[in-house]
Structure formats: C-alpha cells, structure tokens
Design a protein around this motif. Structure first.
Motif, mmCIF file in Angstrom:
data_model
loop_
_atom_site.group_PDB
_atom_site.id
_atom_site.type_symbol
_atom_site.label_atom_id
_atom_site.label_comp_id
_atom_site.label_asym_id
_atom_site.label_seq_id
_atom_site.Cartn_x
_atom_site.Cartn_y
_atom_site.Cartn_z
ATOM 1 N N GLN A 47 -1.916 2.731 1.591
ATOM 2 C CA GLN A 47 -2.927 3.657 1.090
ATOM 3 C C GLN A 47 -3.692 3.005 -0.053
ATOM 4 O OE1 GLN A 47 -1.256 7.416 -0.165
ATOM 5 N NE2 GLN A 47 -1.175 8.258 1.912
ATOM 6 N N ILE A 48 -4.977 3.351 -0.143
ATOM 7 C CA ILE A 48 -5.797 2.951 -1.281
ATOM 8 C C ILE A 48 -6.002 4.194 -2.130
ATOM 9 C CG2 ILE A 48 -7.945 1.915 -2.061
ATOM 10 C CD1 ILE A 48 -6.184 0.018 -0.485
ATOM 11 N N VAL A 49 -5.581 4.120 -3.376
ATOM 12 C CA VAL A 49 -5.565 5.282 -4.266
ATOM 13 C C VAL A 49 -6.582 5.078 -5.382
ATOM 14 C CG1 VAL A 49 -4.128 6.710 -5.765
ATOM 15 C CG2 VAL A 49 -3.125 5.615 -3.749
ATOM 16 N N SER A 50 -7.327 6.135 -5.694
ATOM 17 C CA SER A 50 -8.299 6.081 -6.785
ATOM 18 C C SER A 50 -7.883 7.041 -7.891
ATOM 19 C CB SER A 50 -9.697 6.438 -6.281
ATOM 20 O OG SER A 50 -9.724 7.767 -5.799
ATOM 21 N N THR A 80 -2.490 -3.717 -8.298
ATOM 22 C CA THR A 80 -3.670 -3.602 -9.151
ATOM 23 C C THR A 80 -4.514 -4.856 -9.005
ATOM 24 O OG1 THR A 80 -2.419 -2.278 -10.745
ATOM 25 C CG2 THR A 80 -4.494 -3.236 -11.507
ATOM 26 N N GLY A 81 -5.802 -4.674 -8.717
ATOM 27 C CA GLY A 81 -6.721 -5.803 -8.611
ATOM 28 C C GLY A 81 -7.444 -6.051 -9.917
ATOM 29 N N LYS A 123 -13.515 -7.872 -9.397
ATOM 30 C CA LYS A 123 -13.528 -8.023 -7.943
ATOM 31 C C LYS A 123 -12.661 -7.003 -7.215
ATOM 32 C CE LYS A 123 -14.376 -13.014 -8.208
ATOM 33 N NZ LYS A 123 -13.881 -14.361 -7.837
ATOM 34 N N GLY A 124 -11.745 -6.350 -7.913
ATOM 35 C CA GLY A 124 -10.864 -5.401 -7.253
ATOM 36 C C GLY A 124 -9.825 -6.115 -6.398
ATOM 37 N N LEU A 125 -9.379 -5.442 -5.342
ATOM 38 C CA LEU A 125 -8.368 -6.004 -4.452
ATOM 39 C C LEU A 125 -9.005 -7.010 -3.494
ATOM 40 C CD1 LEU A 125 -6.488 -2.704 -3.516
ATOM 41 C CD2 LEU A 125 -5.749 -4.421 -5.182
ATOM 42 N N SER A 126 -8.297 -8.092 -3.225
ATOM 43 C CA SER A 126 -8.784 -9.055 -2.240
ATOM 44 C C SER A 126 -8.648 -8.465 -0.837
ATOM 45 C CB SER A 126 -7.999 -10.367 -2.340
ATOM 46 O OG SER A 126 -6.629 -10.146 -2.085
ATOM 47 N N ARG A 127 -9.364 -9.019 0.114
ATOM 48 C CA ARG A 127 -9.419 -8.440 1.462
ATOM 49 C C ARG A 127 -8.042 -8.372 2.114
ATOM 50 N NH1 ARG A 127 -9.501 -10.521 6.431
ATOM 51 N NH2 ARG A 127 -9.634 -12.649 5.610
ATOM 52 N N LEU A 128 -7.299 -9.475 2.089
ATOM 53 C CA LEU A 128 -6.000 -9.509 2.751
ATOM 54 C C LEU A 128 -5.013 -8.541 2.100
ATOM 55 C CD1 LEU A 128 -5.553 -13.329 3.484
ATOM 56 C CD2 LEU A 128 -6.098 -11.501 5.106
ATOM 57 N N VAL A 129 -5.049 -8.462 0.777
ATOM 58 C CA VAL A 129 -4.151 -7.537 0.077
ATOM 59 C C VAL A 129 -4.515 -6.099 0.419
ATOM 60 C CG1 VAL A 129 -3.517 -6.641 -2.202
ATOM 61 C CG2 VAL A 129 -3.570 -9.109 -1.793
ATOM 62 N N ARG A 130 -5.810 -5.792 0.450
ATOM 63 C CA ARG A 130 -6.251 -4.434 0.798
ATOM 64 C C ARG A 130 -5.782 -4.060 2.205
ATOM 65 N NH1 ARG A 130 -10.465 -0.588 -0.147
ATOM 66 N NH2 ARG A 130 -11.034 -1.615 -2.094
ATOM 67 N N GLU A 131 -5.888 -4.985 3.136
ATOM 68 C CA GLU A 131 -5.478 -4.697 4.510
ATOM 69 C C GLU A 131 -3.964 -4.501 4.630
ATOM 70 O OE1 GLU A 131 -6.983 -7.977 6.722
ATOM 71 O OE2 GLU A 131 -9.078 -7.285 6.671
ATOM 72 N N THR A 132 -3.205 -5.048 3.678
ATOM 73 C CA THR A 132 -1.756 -4.904 3.706
ATOM 74 C C THR A 132 -1.303 -3.554 3.143
ATOM 75 O OG1 THR A 132 -1.615 -7.303 3.358
ATOM 76 C CG2 THR A 132 0.406 -6.068 3.067
ATOM 77 N N CYS A 133 -2.156 -2.904 2.341
ATOM 78 C CA CYS A 133 -1.778 -1.646 1.682
ATOM 79 C C CYS A 133 -1.665 -0.506 2.691
ATOM 80 C CB CYS A 133 -2.804 -1.277 0.613
ATOM 81 S SG CYS A 133 -2.847 -2.416 -0.790
ATOM 82 N N GLY A 148 -2.558 0.522 -3.088
ATOM 83 C CA GLY A 148 -3.558 -0.267 -3.794
ATOM 84 C C GLY A 148 -4.414 0.627 -4.676
ATOM 85 N N LEU A 149 -4.659 0.192 -5.912
ATOM 86 C CA LEU A 149 -5.512 0.958 -6.825
ATOM 87 C C LEU A 149 -6.939 0.449 -6.712
ATOM 88 C CD1 LEU A 149 -3.405 1.226 -10.127
ATOM 89 C CD2 LEU A 149 -3.667 2.911 -8.292
#
Length: 322
Positions: free
Chosen positions: A290-293, A273-274, A278-288, A250-251
């Motif tokens: 890694q979260i990459v910046s 990509t969110g 708002k960026g990534l939604s909660r459920l999508v973030r939890e599925t990732c 997730g970006l």
C-alpha cells in the motif's frame, strides 16, 4: 708511411676471439607461445579451485542468489569518522556518541569548551592524545578543528534478516529508507522508531546516508538501542520481508490510503520512507502493498522524511494500542 706493416699498431694482436652468434635463439625466444589459458584452466588460479569444488559438489558449489541458508548473518562496518571543532566535540561527548580517541593539540589555548571536553572524556575513560597541530590538520583532512577532534569508530550495521524476527517484544515494526541522504533525518527516524515501539531501521548500501556522528547525535542516544541494518539491495530486502509475512507500506503524498484509514496497523509492517525531493523509487514503490499519504493542509506541500516517518509511526502505535 702508408702500407708500412712495421708501424706500431698495424699488426693484429692475439687475444679476444669473435663472440659466437646466438644461432637464432633470441629470435625464437621472442616468438609467441599461443593464447593465455582461461582462468579455470590455470591450476593455481582461484577460478580453477572454485570450478574444482563445484565439480566435487563442495561448499563452493552454490551460485549467487541460490538462497541464504547456512550463511552466518552479515554485519558490515562503515568507515571511521573524525569530528572536528570545539563545539562539535563537546556536543558529541554530551550525546554519548561512541568515541575511540580524543585528539588535543599541543599547547592549546584552553577555554570552557576544552575543559568540558577533557572532563567528559576523562569520565568516560577515553584515550586522550596530545598531537602536533600539523598532524591534527592531516587527521581531520584540513578541517577547522580548533585544536580538538574525536575519532568515531566504524558503526556495526546489522543484517536486514536480523529484523525479520526481532528480539524485542511486540508486533514487528521496521522502517526502511529509500534515498535519504541527510544524517539528521536518519538520526530523527531512529529516535522515532525507539519512541513508538519500532524494532529497527534498514538503509540501502548505495545512495544513502549512514550512521555518521551527526546521525548519532540527532538520535539522542536511541542509536545505542535501535539496530540499523544495511541492505545491498533494498528491493530484494523488502521482498524478503514480504516472504516472512510483513506488509510493506510506502509513504507518499499521492498515496492510495490516508494514514488515519490504515487497516494494516496490527500486522507486521515495514514502513518505507523516500527522499523529500524524489519520493519512492519505482522498484520500491512497485514492491509496496500500500502507498499511504499523510493528510495535510493545502498550504504545506510536504513534510521532511524525519517528520513524516514520526507521524506515521505515531499513528501505527496509536492504532496498535487501541
């Protein structure tokens, strides 16, 4: 005089007899017949037929969510779109956007744009229809068409499962979009996917942009080579990719890993990509996984979705080549 029975009309003449009463039939006909049977109990209702098939163990015995085995890949279509206005029509034809029909108003005042549109449409063998202005107003829903309009056919979306085992060579690389609503961002992302060796793009069915004429134009022709799949549920589609051996990245500006330090570039990847706001939604973030910046100067808060995805895909491609 009163009581004179010889007066004309005083004697009842024979003829119609009084009509017989209904005998209570009408009243009984209005009485209720009891509650309506359930759908499964009505012989000709589809629910009854499905229940009967389940009882026999037929094709309808499966329940929702019981798996996708044996189903043909789903390809969904969007809705047709009208591109109106002389500049928009010429730009769409230059970008080779798929077009089914070009409409031109009766007795149009011709200029260079009209001549170029006619030339490009003729070279491509498109159907050209001369249309009264009132009808053109109706077709374009009152848009400022200036006597020219194009009908863009519905885009044929792939199924996300088609991207799990892509036909193109190389390590699988897919981009998924979470809440992107700007068609220009979608077009730019499709173009970046084509430029950096990606295999496809996944968009959710709701609260997301689709492949409009604007997205086609921004992709600069890449949309003809890169499949765009539509997922009924993005989180579920990402879980299917994970089961198939993909890593989900997730970006996000608050990521756990900075892009240059990414260690999963050589693996099958889905980059999510969110939206810029708002960026990534909660459920999508939890599925990732890694979260990459993306490291940036403090003077800049964030990049838009198209730019951020392009930068991430470039770094993944660079590491894969290395």
């Amino acid at each position: 005089m009163a009581g004179n029975s010889q007066r004309r009309g005083a004697v009842r003449k024979g003829g119609k007899k009084p009509a017989a009463g209904s005998g209570g039939q009408r009243r009984r006909g209005l009485e209720g017949k009891g509650p309506t049977p359930k759908a499964v109990d009505r012989e000709y209702h589809p629910a009854h037929k499905r229940a009967k098939a389940v009882a026999k163990g037929g094709a309808g015995a499966g329940s929702r969510g019981s798996g996708t085995a044996g189903r043909a890949p789903r390809r969904t279509k969007g809705s047709s779109e009208m591109v109106a206005g002389r500049n928009s029509v010429v730009e769409a034809l230059r970008a080779d956007i798929p077009v089914s029909t070009m409409y031109i108003a009766t007795r149009i005042d011709s200029d260079d744009r009209v001549k170029e549109a006619l030339k490009l449409a003729t070279e491509r063998g498109l159907a050209i229809l001369e249309t009264p202005r009132g009808e053109l107003d109706r077709l374009t829903d009152g848009a400022v068409h200036q006597g020219l309009a194009l009908q863009v056919p519905p885009y044929e979306y792939a199924d996300p499962r088609d991207l799990i085992d892509p036909e193109q060579p190389g390590i699988p690389l897919v981009v998924a979009l979470d809440g992107i609503t700007d068609p220009r961002n979608l077009g730019a992302i499709v173009r970046s996917v084509a430029a950096f060796g990606g295999h496809g793009v996944v968009v959710p069915e709701r609260r997301s942009v689709g492949m409009t004429a604007s997205a086609w134009k921004t992709s600069a022709g890449a949309a003809a080579r890169i499949p765009v799949a539509k997922a009924g549920n993005l989180t579920r589609a990402l879980e299917d990719f994970k089961k198939a051996g993909f890593f989900i990245l997730g970006l996000d500006m608050d990521g756990d890993v900075e892009l240059p330090d990414l260690t999963l570039a050589a693996e099958p990847l889905v980059v999510v990509t969110g939206s810029e706001g708002k960026g990534l939604s909660r459920l999508v973030r939890e599925t990732c996984d890694q979260i990459v910046s993306i490291p940036m100067s403090s003077a800049v808060e964030s990049l838009n979705a198209g730019l951020a995805t392009g930068v991430a895909l470039y770094e993944i491609a660079r590491q894969r080549r290395a």
